[in-house]
Design a protein around this motif. Structure first.
Motif, PDB file in Angstrom:
ATOM      1  N   VAL A  70       6.709 -16.130   1.575  1.00 32.49           N
ATOM      2  CA  VAL A  70       5.371 -15.712   1.198  1.00 32.49           C
ATOM      3  C   VAL A  70       5.344 -15.360  -0.290  1.00 32.49           C
ATOM      4  O   VAL A  70       6.269 -14.736  -0.796  1.00 32.49           O
ATOM      5  CB  VAL A  70       4.950 -14.476   2.026  1.00 32.49           C
ATOM      6  N   ASP A  71       4.282 -15.791  -1.000  1.00 32.08           N
ATOM      7  CA  ASP A  71       4.113 -15.367  -2.393  1.00 32.08           C
ATOM      8  C   ASP A  71       3.820 -13.881  -2.398  1.00 32.08           C
ATOM      9  O   ASP A  71       2.860 -13.423  -1.787  1.00 32.08           O
ATOM     10  CB  ASP A  71       2.935 -16.102  -3.047  1.00 32.08           C
ATOM     11  N   GLU A  72       4.640 -13.122  -3.085  1.00 30.38           N
ATOM     12  CA  GLU A  72       4.478 -11.681  -3.137  1.00 30.38           C
ATOM     13  C   GLU A  72       4.444 -11.234  -4.584  1.00 30.38           C
ATOM     14  O   GLU A  72       5.059 -11.841  -5.449  1.00 30.38           O
ATOM     15  CB  GLU A  72       5.651 -10.987  -2.428  1.00 30.38           C
ATOM     16  N   ARG A  73       3.734 -10.160  -4.851  1.00 26.24           N
ATOM     17  CA  ARG A  73       3.736  -9.530  -6.167  1.00 26.24           C
ATOM     18  C   ARG A  73       4.932  -8.587  -6.177  1.00 26.24           C
ATOM     19  O   ARG A  73       5.006  -7.674  -5.367  1.00 26.24           O
ATOM     20  CB  ARG A  73       2.458  -8.739  -6.404  1.00 26.24           C
ATOM     21  N   LEU A  74       5.883  -8.809  -7.069  1.00 26.02           N
ATOM     22  CA  LEU A  74       7.120  -8.038  -7.063  1.00 26.02           C
ATOM     23  C   LEU A  74       7.068  -6.858  -8.025  1.00 26.02           C
ATOM     24  O   LEU A  74       6.700  -7.010  -9.186  1.00 26.02           O
ATOM     25  CB  LEU A  74       8.302  -8.933  -7.441  1.00 26.02           C
ATOM     26  N   TYR A  75       7.457  -5.691  -7.528  1.00 23.77           N
ATOM     27  CA  TYR A  75       7.562  -4.475  -8.320  1.00 23.77           C
ATOM     28  C   TYR A  75       8.941  -3.875  -8.073  1.00 23.77           C
ATOM     29  O   TYR A  75       9.551  -4.108  -7.034  1.00 23.77           O
ATOM     30  CB  TYR A  75       6.498  -3.449  -7.906  1.00 23.77           C
ATOM     31  N   GLU A  76       9.417  -3.090  -9.020  1.00 20.39           N
ATOM     32  CA  GLU A  76      10.725  -2.467  -8.881  1.00 20.39           C
ATOM     33  C   GLU A  76      10.619  -1.019  -9.319  1.00 20.39           C
ATOM     34  O   GLU A  76       9.876  -0.690 -10.249  1.00 20.39           O
ATOM     35  CB  GLU A  76      11.723  -3.216  -9.766  1.00 20.39           C
ATOM     36  N   VAL A  77      11.356  -0.139  -8.644  1.00 20.51           N
ATOM     37  CA  VAL A  77      11.302   1.284  -8.987  1.00 20.51           C
ATOM     38  C   VAL A  77      12.639   1.935  -8.678  1.00 20.51           C
ATOM     39  O   VAL A  77      13.330   1.554  -7.733  1.00 20.51           O
ATOM     40  CB  VAL A  77      10.153   1.998  -8.227  1.00 20.51           C
ATOM     41  N   PRO A 109      -6.417 -10.514   1.602  1.00 13.14           N
ATOM     42  CA  PRO A 109      -5.471  -9.438   1.288  1.00 13.14           C
ATOM     43  C   PRO A 109      -4.512  -9.839   0.163  1.00 13.14           C
ATOM     44  O   PRO A 109      -4.480 -10.995  -0.255  1.00 13.14           O
ATOM     45  CB  PRO A 109      -4.717  -9.251   2.604  1.00 13.14           C
ATOM     46  N   GLU A 110      -3.753  -8.893  -0.302  1.00 13.42           N
ATOM     47  CA  GLU A 110      -2.736  -9.115  -1.332  1.00 13.42           C
ATOM     48  C   GLU A 110      -1.406  -8.574  -0.827  1.00 13.42           C
ATOM     49  O   GLU A 110      -1.345  -7.481  -0.273  1.00 13.42           O
ATOM     50  CB  GLU A 110      -3.136  -8.398  -2.621  1.00 13.42           C
ATOM     51  N   GLN A 111      -0.341  -9.361  -0.977  1.00 15.53           N
ATOM     52  CA  GLN A 111       0.992  -8.960  -0.524  1.00 15.53           C
ATOM     53  C   GLN A 111       1.814  -8.489  -1.722  1.00 15.53           C
ATOM     54  O   GLN A 111       1.972  -9.216  -2.689  1.00 15.53           O
ATOM     55  CB  GLN A 111       1.711 -10.140   0.147  1.00 15.53           C
ATOM     56  N   LEU A 112       2.314  -7.238  -1.652  1.00 15.58           N
ATOM     57  CA  LEU A 112       3.184  -6.682  -2.681  1.00 15.58           C
ATOM     58  C   LEU A 112       4.553  -6.429  -2.062  1.00 15.58           C
ATOM     59  O   LEU A 112       4.659  -6.158  -0.872  1.00 15.58           O
ATOM     60  CB  LEU A 112       2.660  -5.343  -3.198  1.00 15.58           C
TER      61      LEU A 112
END
Length: 167
Positions: A70-77, A109-112
């Motif tokens: 799935v295309d996902e918006r990637l974030y890192e923390v 929707p948006e997938q993160l």
């Protein structure tokens, strides 16, 4: 209104464990409006609610699943070790490297995906999403039905691969 949709295959897997190596835990978050009216999601923060030393007894079963397509918006923390909040940063390239804002509706929707960097503590946290609808700013807190989310480092706990449990 924003909702978090968990992967049902991971619903009963226990506490995600972050190693001291390059591995990380990924939290999938689906942002979806409760109505057909569009909202604009403008930000997200992870809020540490407790931070304790890793337990001294118990064992760890290592995760063995792999991701989907799935295309996902990637974030890192990196979660702080004290009670405070942290702003995830955008990682990835192309569609995956696009940051806020996002327009979402009930039908769009948006997938993160939030990648948690390794820690050496037992940390509980919530996720706060900030959004705008009709010019009004609101927030939604994703808190696992009041329990918060939990990750921890491996400490000195014994670790097993899933296949080792069946020998």
């Amino acid at each position: 209104m924003i909702e978090l949709k968990a992967n049902p295959d991971q619903a009963r897997t226990g506490v995600p464990v972050l190693t001291k190596g390059p591995e990380h835990v990924e939290i999938p978050i689906t942002l979806q409006a409760a109505t057909s009216q569009a909202i604009v999601v403008t930000g997200m923060s992870l809020n540490v609610t407790s931070s304790k030393p890793v337990p001294q007894s118990g064992s760890i079963v290592k995760a063995s699943d792999c991701g989907g397509g799935v295309d996902e918006r990637l974030y890192e923390v990196t979660l702080p070790t004290v009670q405070t909040s942290a702003q995830p940063r955008v990682v990835g390239m192309g569609k995956n490297g696009v940051g806020f804002p996002y327009k979402v509706t009930s039908g769009d929707p948006e997938q993160l995906t939030v990648r948690l960097k390794p820690v050496d503590r037992d940390i509980r946290f919530t996720v706060t999403v900030t959004w705008v609808s009709d010019g009004e700013t609101s927030t939604s807190t994703l808190d696992n039905d009041g329990h918060g989310y939990r990750v921890m480092g491996p400490g000195n706990l014994v670790q097993y691969a899933p296949i080792d449990l069946y020998h």
